[in-house]
Design an enzyme around this catalytic site. Structure first.
Site, mmCIF file in Angstrom:
data_model
loop_
_atom_site.group_PDB
_atom_site.id
_atom_site.type_symbol
_atom_site.label_atom_id
_atom_site.label_comp_id
_atom_site.label_asym_id
_atom_site.label_seq_id
_atom_site.Cartn_x
_atom_site.Cartn_y
_atom_site.Cartn_z
ATOM 1 N N GLU A 66 -31.382 33.975 4.152
ATOM 2 C CA GLU A 66 -32.119 33.806 2.898
ATOM 3 C C GLU A 66 -31.303 34.365 1.745
ATOM 4 O OE1 GLU A 66 -35.965 35.566 3.195
ATOM 5 O OE2 GLU A 66 -36.610 34.258 4.844
ATOM 6 N N HIS A 82 4.810 25.477 5.874
ATOM 7 C CA HIS A 82 4.944 24.186 5.200
ATOM 8 C C HIS A 82 5.455 24.322 3.765
ATOM 9 C CE1 HIS A 82 2.676 22.605 8.609
ATOM 10 N NE2 HIS A 82 2.857 21.395 8.157
ATOM 11 N N GLU A 84 -22.600 32.885 11.478
ATOM 12 C CA GLU A 84 -23.039 33.390 12.795
ATOM 13 C C GLU A 84 -22.800 34.894 12.945
ATOM 14 O OE1 GLU A 84 -24.533 31.447 14.913
ATOM 15 O OE2 GLU A 84 -23.703 29.439 14.896
#
Length: 388
Positions: free
Chosen positions: A126, A343, A368
């Site tokens: 919430e 990269h 979670e």
């Protein structure tokens, strides 16, 4: 040893082929358009992915959490959004109903959820109650034979798609003798008057995942939509999160492996100062570290899943889940940073998938249960009187 069986590896190959053929070619476009690919989600259902942990009587395979983790890892290896869609649909949507539902509730909701024809969501967080989930402010008052629900939930995955059929939420349903809140779980069907699915979030990552805030304004559902025992909703959801943390760890393993998959060929092909950059220790050693991260995270994750499938004591599973989630998710964030650095300037361009994974990875340390919560669980498991 927690080694995967030959059946698990054969299943991995099936999911890997599906992910490469049906998801990988479109993942960048879905990400760019913030598109939730309903057709592919349905195809995942046809492949049986949503029914991996459900018993055969509801159309599932009864294969266990380990098989689900294999599927999530392989999906997450090409697209984290589709990985979390499966993780949330099973771990947070199906699992509470399967674990705590009445026969009637299971018969009503599970067949379509298990088949992937529908999705269910899990409403715990919430605006003022994230890690402190016990501070739930949403209220449900029993009025005759109906619950009247008022409140709000946020960051709820699979809550507003055209496939969503219900959301299981926690709500205050009374007060205990000691003055603490009585928190219960209630199933709220999609389309219930007063149940408002707010516009989707504009997120940093997981652009192809369906995520919304939810509002409840006098939403009425039948009294028999209570899930499990009244007043046990909080403990039910905490138990549900243990499975979810193992599944999120599997998603993180897929992320780490994806970064190794992307960086190895690039290190061979990209030249600097006349040689492949993989010939330089600065690059080679970082990729060696990624390899170790992937192996360690994978072992922690499948150990936790194996313990869960073997029916190990709840506290042992809780500790294994927290360790897997903590290490795998923090390693995934590191892996995306390393891959982007390897990269170079191209790692900052959307043309390369490492950019998308870089954006997707951060939430793994939060959803979670944050990394801080995992450390809290582990510390208490060691007997330390640490406070939240």
């Amino acid at each position: 040893m927690f080694e995967l069986s030959a059946d698990h590896e054969e299943f991995r190959a099936v999911v890997r082929d599906f992910a490469r053929e049906r998801i990988a070619p479109h993942a960048a476009e879905w990400d760019r358009k913030h598109e939730f690919p309903v057709g592919v989600v349905r195809a995942m259902g046809e492949l049986g992915l949503f029914g991996l942990t459900a018993p055969e009587e509801y159309g599932g395979a009864g294969a266990g959490l380990t098989s689900l983790c294999v599927a999530i890892e392989e999906l997450g290896r090409v697209d984290q959004s589709m990985g979390i869609t499966l993780e949330a649909a099973v771990g947070l949507g199906i699992t509470p109903i399967l674990a705590y539902g009445t026969d009637e509730q299971k018969a009503r909701w599970l067949p379509d959820l298990v088949a992937g024809r529908a999705l269910a969501a899990f409403g715990l967080t919430e605006p003022g109650a994230g890690s402190d989930a016990g501070a739930t402010a949403t209220r449900a008052v029993l009025d005759g034979d109906e619950w009247v629900i008022d409140g709000a939930k946020q960051f709820i995955t699979n809550s507003g798609s055209e496939l969503t059929t219900c959301v299981t939420i926690t709500a205050r349903t009374g007060e205990r003798p000691d003055g603490s809140a009585e928190i219960s779980a209630i199933i709220v069907p999609a389309g219930t008057p007063g149940f408002i699915v707010e516009p989707a979030y504009d997120k940093l990552g997981w652009h192809a995942s369906d995520t919304h805030p939810l509002t409840f304004d006098g939403a009425r559902v039948p009294a028999d939509h209570l899930l499990g025992v009244r007043g046990q909703g909080f403990s039910q959801f905490l138990a549900t999160l243990d499975d979810g943390r193992i599944a999120i760890a599997a998603l993180a393993v897929g992320c780490i492996q994806a970064m190794l998959d992307a960086s190895l060929p690039y290190a061979h092909e990209r030249t600097s100062f006349g040689v492949p950059i993989g010939a330089k220790q600065a690059v080679a050693f970082q990729l060696a570290d990624l390899h170790v991260m992937a192996q360690a995270a994978r072992l922690l994750t499948y150990r936790a899943a194996a313990l869960r499938d073997a029916g190990a004591p709840a506290e042992q599973v809780k500790q294994a889940a927290a360790a897997a989630k903590l290490y795998a998710t923090e390693s995934a964030v590191t892996a995306t940073r390393v891959a982007t650095q390897v990269h170079g300037g191209y790692g900052f361009m959307e043309e390369y998938p490492v950019t998308r994974f870089y954006r997707d990875a951060k939430i793994l340390e939060i959803g979670e249960g944050t990394s801080e919560i995992q450390r809290l669980v582990l510390a208490r498991g060691l007997g330390l009187p640490v406070q939240a």
